[in-house]
Every structure is written in C-alpha cells, then in structure tokens.
Enzyme design. Structure first.
Site, PDB file in Angstrom:
ATOM      1  N   SER A 180     -10.870  44.783  27.419  1.00 51.44           N
ATOM      2  CA  SER A 180     -10.018  45.285  26.334  1.00 51.44           C
ATOM      3  C   SER A 180     -10.094  44.343  25.155  1.00 51.44           C
ATOM      4  O   SER A 180     -10.730  43.274  25.216  1.00 51.44           O
ATOM      5  CB  SER A 180      -8.564  45.405  26.819  1.00 51.44           C
ATOM      6  OG  SER A 180      -8.045  44.125  27.177  1.00 51.44           O
TER       7      SER A 180
ATOM      8  N   ASP B 278     -10.382  36.186  37.361  1.00 45.88           N
ATOM      9  CA  ASP B 278      -9.124  35.611  36.878  1.00 45.88           C
ATOM     10  C   ASP B 278      -9.464  34.245  36.294  1.00 45.88           C
ATOM     11  O   ASP B 278      -9.762  33.294  37.032  1.00 45.88           O
ATOM     12  CB  ASP B 278      -8.126  35.478  38.019  1.00 45.88           C
ATOM     13  CG  ASP B 278      -6.766  34.969  37.552  1.00 45.88           C
ATOM     14  OD1 ASP B 278      -5.786  35.133  38.310  1.00 45.88           O
ATOM     15  OD2 ASP B 278      -6.667  34.395  36.454  1.00 45.88           O
TER      16      ASP B 278
ATOM     17  N   TYR C 274       1.201  29.394  22.438  1.00 48.55           N
ATOM     18  CA  TYR C 274       0.032  30.037  21.838  1.00 48.55           C
ATOM     19  C   TYR C 274      -0.577  29.123  20.772  1.00 48.55           C
ATOM     20  O   TYR C 274      -1.788  28.924  20.718  1.00 48.55           O
ATOM     21  CB  TYR C 274       0.431  31.376  21.222  1.00 48.55           C
ATOM     22  CG  TYR C 274      -0.737  32.167  20.687  1.00 48.55           C
ATOM     23  CD1 TYR C 274      -1.582  32.861  21.547  1.00 48.55           C
ATOM     24  CD2 TYR C 274      -1.015  32.216  19.318  1.00 48.55           C
ATOM     25  CE1 TYR C 274      -2.671  33.584  21.058  1.00 48.55           C
ATOM     26  CE2 TYR C 274      -2.086  32.929  18.819  1.00 48.55           C
ATOM     27  CZ  TYR C 274      -2.917  33.617  19.700  1.00 48.55           C
ATOM     28  OH  TYR C 274      -3.995  34.319  19.218  1.00 48.55           O
TER      29      TYR C 274
ATOM     30  N   LYS D 265      -4.384  27.513  21.056  1.00 48.13           N
ATOM     31  CA  LYS D 265      -5.431  27.801  20.082  1.00 48.13           C
ATOM     32  C   LYS D 265      -5.827  26.560  19.283  1.00 48.13           C
ATOM     33  O   LYS D 265      -6.979  26.418  18.871  1.00 48.13           O
ATOM     34  CB  LYS D 265      -4.995  28.934  19.153  1.00 48.13           C
ATOM     35  CG  LYS D 265      -4.901  30.288  19.860  1.00 48.13           C
ATOM     36  CD  LYS D 265      -6.244  30.683  20.489  1.00 48.13           C
ATOM     37  CE  LYS D 265      -6.206  32.051  21.133  1.00 48.13           C
ATOM     38  NZ  LYS D 265      -7.507  32.426  21.743  1.00 48.13           N
TER      39      LYS D 265
ATOM     40  N   THR E 266      -4.873  44.511  17.117  1.00 43.48           N
ATOM     41  CA  THR E 266      -5.283  44.733  18.504  1.00 43.48           C
ATOM     42  C   THR E 266      -4.011  44.752  19.336  1.00 43.48           C
ATOM     43  O   THR E 266      -2.915  44.446  18.848  1.00 43.48           O
ATOM     44  CB  THR E 266      -6.197  43.607  19.019  1.00 43.48           C
ATOM     45  OG1 THR E 266      -5.417  42.415  19.200  1.00 43.48           O
ATOM     46  CG2 THR E 266      -7.338  43.332  18.062  1.00 43.48           C
TER      47      THR E 266
END
Length: 573
Positions: A41, A90, A209, A213, A244
């Site tokens: 995805s 995974d 997050y 990143k 997205t």
C-alpha cells in the site's frame, strides 16, 4: 606516470546535484530485481505499479497478506511478468526480514538483488500522545507504545543492514559509477530510503514520528560517506505532506486550504533515483511550490507565484542542522613512494614555489626535521565532492587517489595502524610541521623543539578551492597536531612582508618584483594579514637581499632578489 583508473570523484561516489530539467527514461528500470518493504500500500504500492509497468521484477514484503497477494496477482496479469512476488515480512522482526531477503534472492530471475527500497512506515497518530503521558504514578505503568520507532527506524535499520550485505554481492553488477550511462537491464547496487518533511522540520505532536524520520535522514547522511566502499549508491526521498492513507484526518484539517504533494510526485522522484544509475548520495524533497526566504526558511506560496519552485527539489542537508564546522584529515607524505613524490611535485609547481626542494624534503621527512602531511577533505562534508571535482578539473594530473603508505612520521615508525586511512585518498594540499626551520639559514627563532617551538612550512591548498575556509581549518588542525603530538607551545611561520602587496610605502619592492620575476604576476592575496587574523604576530622582519629569506626570485641571467618576509608566531597553549 599516473594511473587514471581510480579517479577520486569516482571513489567518493557522490554525484553532483540533480538537474531536474534533464529527462530520464523510466524504462531504465527494466530487468532490475527490486525489493520493497511495505510494498502492499501507499508509496510501496505506487512504486510497485510504476516499476513493474516498465519491466522491473518487483518483490514486495508486507504484513497485509491479503492485500499483498491480491496486488501481485493483479500486476502479474497486467504485465505478463511472473517474476513479481509477495513475501510476508514484519520489518520489526529481524528474522522476518532475513527470511524476506533469502526468499527474494531465490526468486530473483537474475540470482541477485539490484535495489532495495526501505519503504515500510507508519504515522504514529494513534494512541495516547507521547508528549502527554498519563498514569505513570501507578506502581507498574505500561511502557509507551514504541511501534512507530520500531517500524520507522529499527525496521529501516534492519532493512539497510541486509541491503548492504546483499547488494554488493549482486552478480554481474559493477561498482556504482556516476559517469556510466544508464540503460535497461543494467545490474545495480542501489539503496533508496524514504524519509519525510519530518526529517527536516518537526511536525507538532508527532514526537516519535519526528524522531524516527530524523533518524532515517541521519542514517542516510552516514551511509553516503561509506556506501562507496561496497560500490553502492544510496539516495533518499523526503516527501512533504502527501495525500496517502498515512495523512490522517487531523493533518488534513491542519492543512485545509494549503497545497499538499501527490503520490505521483513522489513516485516520479523515486523512479528517477531508481532508473538513473548516475545518481548517488542525493536527497530530493517532494512538495508544493515553495520559496526560500532571506532567513533561509521555507515558505509555501500559491501555485501562480513566479518566485517559487515546485515538486522535487535538491536539498542541502545542512539546512536541517546548524552549520557544521569543516573538518580535514592530515595524512603523512611518504618520501619513499614515487606516487607521493610525483604528486607533491605537481602541487609545488601549482603553488609556484620550491618544486626543486623535494629531494631535500625527502631527506628531512626521513630524519624528522620535517613532518609533511597531505590535506584531505572530510568525505562526510556535502561540499567535498564538488570541491574535489573543481580541484581535479584544474589539475588533471591529480585524478588518481593515493594510498596511505608512509611507514614513519616525524622520523619515527608509525606505532598504530588505527591512524591509517584504510581507503585511498585525494590530497588537495599539504602542510608541514618542522623541528628545524625550512629557511635557507635555519634559526631557533622559528624552530626550537627543546623550547617547544615548531615551524609551519610548505603550506598549500589547491587554488581551485581556496577561499572556502579550508585554509583556516588546515591551520587549526596542524596547530592541534603540533600541540597534542609534539608538545608545541608556540607555532611559527615565515611569509611575505605585506608591504610588498598592499599600500604605497614600498612601491620600489613591487618594481623589483616585476623586474626579477620576469613578468610574473604579484599575488593579490595578503598572507601576512591572513595569518594575523588567525592570531599570529610579527616577531622579525627580514629585509630584501637578506639570504635568510625563504622566497628568492632569480632571473635567467643569474641576478637574484630575495622577497622581503616576516617571521610570525602564535602561542597554542
């Protein structure tokens, strides 16, 4: 005399900034076997569809078995290529990733892996905000949910670790070469990382997050300084807010009325990296139209704004951090190596002084009265590749890297291999720390080790890259070496008297310079003034015709004039 088979620009493997106005052919991905984590995805799915449509063999890993299997069946049917596969993976489990790579290798029609895309990622929006912990006063509070870090950083690191092993073992692949013409069915060794706008700036509320990143960007910045040792190329895409499934409702509300990037923009940038094998060590940020303000911050501007730039932009990675202090390495000159001798001669000719002294310097290097070192740029500095390119463009006889082959330093055997450069290097200059002054008549005023005085001499930086702070950095590094290794308390040097270059006090000197240099041009640079700005002070003036001057001009008829010079010193302890 020179082996040009290992050009230093090739050695660093970092290509110049990407010219986005130049087209690329997506069919260049044809024949490549590409692994994508998180490929069922989001960006992974879009990459899969794009590259498969242009002839690549794509193997995706994901935890969504139903979606992954269905997607592979659809792409096989649409392309007629049975070499697309889905493997459960995974990314947070090491053995799961190991199995993914092992199975992919067996399924690859070429028996190897050309490219790996470390794409798997989650947004970290769900659950209790990390920045607002609750209930930790309980006796046994649960730990925070670390899934975002586990997927986005630990999982990516696992992927990278495996990719570094398998890519350099890709059968029939060559070492990455930024000059080699891309083509279809060309074996590759490419690692593509997927960062985010959060790699560069923080998104409020997304603590893990942001951290993950930022970590991916740090991983890239580190890898691009070492990946060339395995012949790999590594690049990173940094998407702005993109439409997205990762862009949740809260973020859409926050961005309402503002432009966002599209997946097509990101896929185009990723495809350019994947197809054009010349690109290495580069980052592209994908986003809306922006302009850079005078304060170096970005501002999103309307689409019709003529001042902005849009879609993919080359990113100078220093923008995310405070400017880093430049670094250089000093590597000993080897007086027994013909390659080192030849290179020093070339640089002394370029410098314009003392090219005829090299045989004498070989003796001095052996007995320790000189300790001449090459100036080598830091490969992690984003400017290094560009500087080396400029240097070799003006000095084409310097395109071959040297080996760190000196067996002695300062007249003594090197006592540890840990201080050696394990890879060939490209010197862009040189400098010496002397225990005996290099002037025609050595004087203790310049060099007296018993009283902790050491003399800097033979200082040269390639003229093609002067003016960017490298001279300052080299001086500091040499001073530090003299103080920490030799116990120097005072550093001395000699240079031209600035009155020859500036002012009208000594115009007769300039007339003599013109006469004795037989048409040579007087440099405009004021070295005495530059050394003064570095903290050196004049301790003695050496008048013209004094034979102790280290700078003498000689006419073809034998007439000579010694340029007025000064002795300078600086306390370093």
């Amino acid at each position: 005399m020179f082996d040009r088979s290992r050009n230093v620009v090739d050695l660093t493997r970092q290509s110049p900034p990407i010219d986005l106005s130049q087209p690329y052919d997506p069919d260049w991905v044809s024949g490549k076997t590409i692994l994508i984590t998180g490929g069922a995805s989001g960006f992974g799915e879009h990459f899969f569809r794009k590259w498969a449509s242009h002839g690549a063999n794509v193997i995706i890993g994901d935890i969504n078995d139903k979606k992954g299997i269905s997607l592979v069946e659809e792409i096989r049917a649409s392309t007629g290529n049975k070499n697309h596969h889905y493997i459960h993976c995974d990314v947070t489990i090491w053995q799961s990733q190991v199995d993914f790579f092992h199975q992919a290798l067996k399924l690859s029609p070429t028996g190897g892996i050309d490219s790996v895309v470390a794409n798997a990622g989650i947004n970290g929006y769900h659950g209790t905000p990390f920045w607002d912990p609750q209930g930790l006063d309980a006796d046994s509070p649960p730990p925070p949910d670390m899934k975002c870090l586990e997927v986005n950083l630990i999982g990516v690191t696992y992927t990278v670790h495996l990719a570094l092993f398998f890519l350099k073992r890709n059968p029939n692949s060559d070492v990455a070469d930024h000059k080699a013409q891309p083509s279809a069915n060309r074996p590759d060794r490419h690692l593509l990382l997927i960062g985010s706008i959060a790699s560069l700036v923080t998104i409020p509320g997304l603590t893990q997050y942001n951290a993950s990143k930022h970590g991916v960007l740090g991983l890239f910045k580190s890898l691009r300084t070492t990946a060339f040792m395995g012949g790999l190329r590594v690049n990173i895409v940094l998407p702005y807010f993109v439409s997205t499934p990762l862009l949740q409702a809260g973020a859409r509300v926050l961005l309402a009325g503002n432009p966002i990037a599209t997946p097509e923009d990101v896929i185009d940038a990723g495809t350019r990296f994947m197809a054009d094998t010349r690109i290495s060590g580069r980052a592209l940020m994908i986003g809306p139209k922006v302009k850079v303000r005078a304060d170096n911050e970005w501002e999103v501007v309307p689409q019709e704004d003529k001042e902005g730039m849009e879609v993919a932009q080359n990113i100078s990675l220093g923008m995310a951090d405070k400017p880093a202090q430049q670094k250089i390495t000093l590597i000993p000159w080897d007086p027994e190596s013909q390659e080192h001798i030849d290179r020093l001669y070339i640089q002394r000719v370029a410098c314009g002084w003392k090219a005829d002294k090299i045989e004498k310097w070989r003796i001095c290097q052996r007995d320790g009265s000189m300790s001449l070192h090459w100036v080598v740029l830091d490969p992690s500095d984003p400017q290094t590749a560009d500087r080396i390119s400029k240097h070799v463009a003006t000095q084409p006889d310097e395109t071959t890297p040297l080996e760190d082959s000196a067996v002695a330093v300062g007249g003594r055997p090197r006592d540890s291999s840990s201080s050696r450069s394990l890879v060939p290097f490209m010197p862009v200059g040189h400098i010496s720390v002397d225990t005996v002054a290099s002037t025609p008549e050595p004087t203790a005023l310049l060099a007296d080790p018993a009283n902790h005085r050491f003399h800097l001499s033979a200082f040269y930086i390639s003229k093609a890259i002067q003016g960017g702070g490298l001279g300052n950095t080299t001086m500091r590094t040499a001073e530090h070496m003299a103080a920490s290794v030799l116990g120097a308390k005072v550093i001395t040097l000699d240079t031209w008297d600035r009155r020859l270059i500036i002012g009208d006090e000594k115009k007769e000197w300039r007339e003599k310079f013109d006469y004795y240099s037989t048409g040579g041009l007087l440099m405009k640079f004021d070295p005495q003034g530059w050394y003064q700005r570095l903290g050196y002070k004049v301790i003695k003036e050496i008048e013209e015709f004094n034979s102790t001057s280290g700078y003498c001009l000689k006419r073809p008829d034998g007439q000579a004039w010694c340029i007025p010079s000064v002795y300078m010193e600086k306390a370093v302890v």
